[in-house]
Design a protein around this motif. Structure first.
Motif, PDB file in Angstrom:
ATOM      1  N   PRO A 123       0.832  -1.223   0.000  1.00  9.36           N
ATOM      2  CA  PRO A 123       0.000   0.000   0.000  1.00  9.36           C
ATOM      3  C   PRO A 123       0.858   1.262   0.000  1.00  9.36           C
ATOM      4  O   PRO A 123       1.310   1.727   1.035  1.00  9.36           O
ATOM      5  CB  PRO A 123      -0.792  -0.134   1.306  1.00  9.36           C
ATOM      6  CG  PRO A 123       0.017  -1.024   2.182  1.00  9.36           C
ATOM      7  CD  PRO A 123       0.849  -1.901   1.305  1.00  9.36           C
ATOM      8  N   LEU A 124       1.061   1.805  -1.184  1.00  4.83           N
ATOM      9  CA  LEU A 124       1.951   2.966  -1.346  1.00  4.83           C
ATOM     10  C   LEU A 124       1.270   4.248  -0.868  1.00  4.83           C
ATOM     11  O   LEU A 124       1.906   5.099  -0.256  1.00  4.83           O
ATOM     12  CB  LEU A 124       2.294   3.083  -2.834  1.00  4.83           C
ATOM     13  CG  LEU A 124       3.491   3.900  -3.244  1.00  4.83           C
ATOM     14  CD1 LEU A 124       4.770   3.285  -2.705  1.00  4.83           C
ATOM     15  CD2 LEU A 124       3.566   3.972  -4.768  1.00  4.83           C
ATOM     16  N   TYR A 125      -0.007   4.359  -1.171  1.00  4.64           N
ATOM     17  CA  TYR A 125      -0.759   5.557  -0.789  1.00  4.64           C
ATOM     18  C   TYR A 125      -2.209   5.159  -0.567  1.00  4.64           C
ATOM     19  O   TYR A 125      -2.772   4.386  -1.330  1.00  4.64           O
ATOM     20  CB  TYR A 125      -0.691   6.614  -1.901  1.00  4.64           C
ATOM     21  CG  TYR A 125      -1.573   7.800  -1.633  1.00  4.64           C
ATOM     22  CD1 TYR A 125      -1.174   8.794  -0.758  1.00  4.64           C
ATOM     23  CD2 TYR A 125      -2.831   7.903  -2.242  1.00  4.64           C
ATOM     24  CE1 TYR A 125      -2.008   9.876  -0.488  1.00  4.64           C
ATOM     25  CE2 TYR A 125      -3.659   8.981  -1.985  1.00  4.64           C
ATOM     26  CZ  TYR A 125      -3.238   9.965  -1.104  1.00  4.64           C
ATOM     27  OH  TYR A 125      -4.058  11.015  -0.837  1.00  4.64           O
ATOM     28  N   GLU A 126      -2.807   5.681   0.507  1.00  2.00           N
ATOM     29  CA  GLU A 126      -4.203   5.332   0.765  1.00  2.00           C
ATOM     30  C   GLU A 126      -4.883   6.474   1.497  1.00  2.00           C
ATOM     31  O   GLU A 126      -4.287   7.080   2.397  1.00  2.00           O
ATOM     32  CB  GLU A 126      -4.265   4.055   1.614  1.00  2.00           C
ATOM     33  CG  GLU A 126      -5.669   3.532   1.798  1.00  2.00           C
ATOM     34  CD  GLU A 126      -5.700   2.177   2.505  1.00  2.00           C
ATOM     35  OE1 GLU A 126      -4.651   1.759   3.040  1.00  2.00           O
ATOM     36  OE2 GLU A 126      -6.771   1.555   2.529  1.00  2.00           O
ATOM     37  N   THR A 127      -6.095   6.760   1.100  1.00  2.00           N
ATOM     38  CA  THR A 127      -6.883   7.742   1.838  1.00  2.00           C
ATOM     39  C   THR A 127      -8.319   7.231   1.934  1.00  2.00           C
ATOM     40  O   THR A 127      -8.836   6.637   0.987  1.00  2.00           O
ATOM     41  CB  THR A 127      -6.814   9.138   1.174  1.00  2.00           C
ATOM     42  OG1 THR A 127      -7.616  10.040   1.924  1.00  2.00           O
ATOM     43  CG2 THR A 127      -7.302   9.118  -0.256  1.00  2.00           C
ATOM     44  N   THR A 128      -8.912   7.410   3.095  1.00  2.00           N
ATOM     45  CA  THR A 128     -10.289   6.954   3.289  1.00  2.00           C
ATOM     46  C   THR A 128     -11.184   8.184   3.411  1.00  2.00           C
ATOM     47  O   THR A 128     -10.747   9.232   3.895  1.00  2.00           O
ATOM     48  CB  THR A 128     -10.416   6.101   4.566  1.00  2.00           C
ATOM     49  OG1 THR A 128      -9.990   6.889   5.680  1.00  2.00           O
ATOM     50  CG2 THR A 128      -9.556   4.857   4.483  1.00  2.00           C
ATOM     51  N   SER A 129     -12.434   8.039   2.994  1.00  2.00           N
ATOM     52  CA  SER A 129     -13.303   9.210   3.054  1.00  2.00           C
ATOM     53  C   SER A 129     -13.937   9.368   4.445  1.00  2.00           C
ATOM     54  O   SER A 129     -14.398  10.434   4.796  1.00  2.00           O
ATOM     55  CB  SER A 129     -14.367   9.148   1.973  1.00  2.00           C
ATOM     56  OG  SER A 129     -14.979   7.912   1.988  1.00  2.00           O
ATOM     57  N   ASN A 130     -13.964   8.273   5.211  1.00  2.00           N
ATOM     58  CA  ASN A 130     -14.411   8.344   6.603  1.00  2.00           C
ATOM     59  C   ASN A 130     -13.389   7.567   7.439  1.00  2.00           C
ATOM     60  O   ASN A 130     -12.414   7.070   6.900  1.00  2.00           O
ATOM     61  CB  ASN A 130     -15.787   7.688   6.755  1.00  2.00           C
ATOM     62  CG  ASN A 130     -16.842   8.428   5.969  1.00  2.00           C
ATOM     63  OD1 ASN A 130     -17.078   9.616   6.211  1.00  2.00           O
ATOM     64  ND2 ASN A 130     -17.457   7.748   5.017  1.00  2.00           N
ATOM     65  N   ILE A 131     -13.669   7.449   8.755  1.00  6.95           N
ATOM     66  CA  ILE A 131     -12.787   6.613   9.572  1.00  6.95           C
ATOM     67  C   ILE A 131     -13.031   5.155   9.156  1.00  6.95           C
ATOM     68  O   ILE A 131     -14.155   4.670   9.154  1.00  6.95           O
ATOM     69  CB  ILE A 131     -13.076   6.821  11.071  1.00  6.95           C
ATOM     70  CG1 ILE A 131     -12.664   8.247  11.456  1.00  6.95           C
ATOM     71  CG2 ILE A 131     -12.340   5.790  11.908  1.00  6.95           C
ATOM     72  CD1 ILE A 131     -12.999   8.617  12.890  1.00  6.95           C
TER      73      ILE A 131
END
Lengths: 130, 289
Positions: free
Chosen positions: B265-273
């Motif tokens: 996982p090089l980059y990850e963003t979630t829209s909620n927790i």
């Protein structure tokens, strides 16, 4: 996930061990063979597809090579062994190669006396026996 | 900043076209009346909790792990037209925050059946073969949508993909662009649409003509963007975006292919927790006839 990794490692080791015994033999043209120049062959599945389709030709001698077919992917060369006195139907062989997914460019047929005949991509005779 | 760049990147991709992941046998068979099957195991999940692109404290030990074993098959009418199916057996578990308490839930069973109709245009020139592909797919709601942690949202979804692959005796590249348009299913659940790009760069270091065996190594880059699922959705679907990368090793002998893949996982963003997707691992073995 650890189990999957272990299984993967075991399969890798097994397949690498079987590969390490392999040798690439140079093929020299022999009597009763046809050598096709075929475009687009790049991997083992290409060989399998060509073998599967060419094996159905009645003139193939399945006792030689694997089901009578040998593929050299680096040279884009497909050699088929022919039964003694069998006459290769060039158009049927080209159709078999096309249905395998590839493009036949020409074929050189070596008869039992070493006589050579060459057909072009359209299946027309372009060099007579010599 | 990274989040905005990734969002723009994903939007650019989706404006061009769309997809639905290629099986091991995206490469084979190519011959008329050829068919094949493969079994592929996919694992991902973690106990890392994220809010947007930051890792946050996880006092309730919230986690999510998903294991899917796929049965996949392909039939070739000819090299330009084929039909595929993919059916997963899903084993999923998570610990969810319900009223300030970490509650463990799990579920197992057959998931949604995916049927695809890959259309390909091939060109063979010398020792190079390349193809352009277009694949419409349908995801049918064969998985259970009942319970507190359902496997499926019970909807019929549409997948579209375009691809280009280039392969020589030594080199291979694949560009694969896709989307899944997810509709509303049972109990008001609606998973968000998914958009993605796969890039594969491969090298073919060894092939033996006599035994028809060889090795194929590739490097994969995976980019995904998921719209948020609606509040009624109880499946594992989450919103956000990610870029993963890692090696792929393919070993083959005649009509059998084994493929192993790791994604970091090089980059990850979630829209909620939400829990991070974590490290991902795939292994598969396929056979063609």
């Amino acid at each position: 996930m650890k189990d999957a990794f272990r299984l993967s490692l075991i399969i890798c080791v097994f397949l690498f061990a079987s590969l390490s015994n392999a040798q690439n033999h140079k093929q020299t043209p022999a009597a009763n063979e046809a050598i096709f120049k075929v475009h687009g062959i790049v991997c083992s599945f290409c060989s399998v597809g060509l073998q599967k389709k060419l094996f159905q030709l009645p003139s193939i001698d399945p006792s030689k090579y694997k089901k009578g077919v040998h593929v050299e992917i680096e040279k884009q060369k497909v050699t088929i062994a022919l039964k003694p006195d069998a006459k290769l139907n060039v158009k049927a062989a080209y159709e078999a190669i096309k249905s395998g997914g590839y493009e036949p460019i020409n074929v050189t047929i070596i008869g039992k006396n070493g006589a050579i005949t060459i057909y072009n991509a359209d299946g027309e005779l372009c060099t007579a026996t010599y | 900043m990274h989040r905005y760049l990734l969002t723009i990147f994903c939007l650019c991709m989706t404006a061009q076209a769309a997809n639905a992941y290629p099986p091991v046998m995206g490469m084979a068979p190519r011959w008329e009346d050829g068919y094949g099957f493969q079994i592929r195991h996919e694992s991902y999940g973690s106990d890392t909790l994220m809010n947007s692109d930051s890792e946050i404290a996880n006092p309730l030990d919230l986690k999510r792990y998903v294991h899917k074993t796929w049965l996949e098959g392909v039939y070739n009418f000819d090299r330009a037209k084929r039909v595929t199916f993919k059916l997963p057996n899903v084993n999923q578990s998570h610990t969810k925050n319900i009223g300030g308490v970490g509650v463990k839930q799990d579920n197992q069973g057959l998931g949604d059946l995916i049927v695809g109709l890959p259309l390909k245009y091939y060109t063979n020139q010398g020792n190079i073969t390349q193809n352009f592909g277009f694949t419409p797919s349908l995801r049918l709601p064969t998985g259970s949508s009942s319970g507190d942690f359902p496997i499926s949202d019970g909807s019929t979804d549409l997948g579209l993909s375009v691809s280009h692959s280039y392969e020589s005796v030594k080199w291979y590249t694949l560009v694969y662009l896709f989307t899944w348009i997810n509709t509303e299913g049972e109990r008001g659940m609606r998973e968000g649409n998914e958009y993605g790009l796969d890039l594969n760069f491969g090298y073919h270091p060894y092939h033996n003509n006599d035994t028809n065996t060889g090795i194929f190594v590739m490097w994969d880059v995976t980019a995904r963007y998921n719209n948020d699922p609606n509040i009624a959705t109880l499946t594992t679907a989450t919103g956000g975006s990610r870029i993963q990368t890692g090696p792929i090793v393919v070993l083959y002998k005649d009509n059998i292919m084994f493929r192993s893949e790791y994604k970091y996982p090089l980059y990850e963003t979630t829209s909620n927790i939400s829990n991070s997707r974590g490290h991902e691992f795939n292994i598969g073995i396929g056979i063609t006839f």
